[in-house]
Enzyme design. Sequence first.
Site, PDB file in Angstrom:
ATOM      1  N   ASP A   1       0.864  -1.175   0.000  1.00  0.00           N
ATOM      2  CA  ASP A   1       0.000   0.000   0.000  1.00  0.00           C
ATOM      3  C   ASP A   1       0.902   1.228   0.000  1.00  0.00           C
ATOM      4  O   ASP A   1       1.582   1.516   0.993  1.00  0.00           O
ATOM      5  CB  ASP A   1      -0.904  -0.008   1.239  1.00  0.00           C
TER       6      ASP A   1
ATOM      7  N   LYS B   1       1.238  16.074 -10.126  1.00  0.00           N
ATOM      8  CA  LYS B   1       2.116  15.785 -11.258  1.00  0.00           C
ATOM      9  C   LYS B   1       3.109  16.921 -11.515  1.00  0.00           C
ATOM     10  O   LYS B   1       4.246  16.678 -11.951  1.00  0.00           O
ATOM     11  CB  LYS B   1       1.286  15.480 -12.506  1.00  0.00           C
TER      12      LYS B   1
ATOM     13  N   TYR C   1      -4.770  16.345  -8.762  1.00  0.00           N
ATOM     14  CA  TYR C   1      -3.941  15.557  -9.672  1.00  0.00           C
ATOM     15  C   TYR C   1      -2.900  16.405 -10.418  1.00  0.00           C
ATOM     16  O   TYR C   1      -1.706  16.058 -10.407  1.00  0.00           O
ATOM     17  CB  TYR C   1      -4.825  14.785 -10.654  1.00  0.00           C
TER      18      TYR C   1
ATOM     19  N   SER D   1       2.949  13.046 -16.255  1.00  0.00           N
ATOM     20  CA  SER D   1       1.759  13.273 -17.082  1.00  0.00           C
ATOM     21  C   SER D   1       1.938  14.589 -17.825  1.00  0.00           C
ATOM     22  O   SER D   1       2.652  15.491 -17.351  1.00  0.00           O
ATOM     23  CB  SER D   1       0.510  13.346 -16.201  1.00  0.00           C
TER      24      SER D   1
END
Length: 254
Positions: A66, A165, A161, A146
């Site tokens: 995890d 990134k 997000y 990304s």
Amino acid sequence: MLSIERFVGKVAVVTGASAGIGKAIVELLVKHGVIVAGLGRRINRLEDQAKQLAKEKGKFHAFKCDLTNQQEILTTFQQITTKLGPISVLINNAGISLSNSIIDGDISKWITVLDTNVLAAAIAIREAIASMKLHKTKGHIININSAMGHKVIDTPGQSMYPASKHAITALTETVRLEINREKLPIKITSLSPGYVKTEFIRVNFGEERAKLIEQMEMPGLDPEDVAEGVLYVLATPEHVNVNELTVRALGEKY
């Protein structure tokens, strides 16, 4: 000449290995003779993958981990080096984007995204470089970033997000400078795909958003395209470091 021969029989760690880009990276590396430690929470998927790759040139080993649990990451890296040996390659691929916002968002979701996308990557880098330094390994770290790590696009629900990134972009460069200061023979790369056709949207945003994306028929990469990018970066000559590689599907608007 491009070749990953120097990594044949060596250990590569891939996070988020059970699906999508991570799964494609694992398969390509194992087929080229690399010993891969794949990390993920869905151990059944990883074990099935190990069976499917059993006859390939390399070897795949499944590790349940995890990545939001700091101690579990540390323990897993210790298990990898004890069982498989020194780490030569780290591919930080695990990533998550929970549907949320900033101005009225759920703080616990922010924490999960940052723990998974940023802090887990930083911890993995620290542990991999510790192994590389100890064994004087000419290693390589690849952070799967990304296109949104370079430009924020107006996509409702992404919230934390793009920030996570962008952090990976900065983290990669920061580590590169630290490696330079210590004169370590370790490369580090940020590999930034555009839209990739995986279960990512469906898992993180639900069936409705996934169907909407599919109806738009937006050009996208396959996971194998990103895996080929990883292979290219690893295959560059020892004196060449690809700092940043951005890969988009032909015709992608963003």
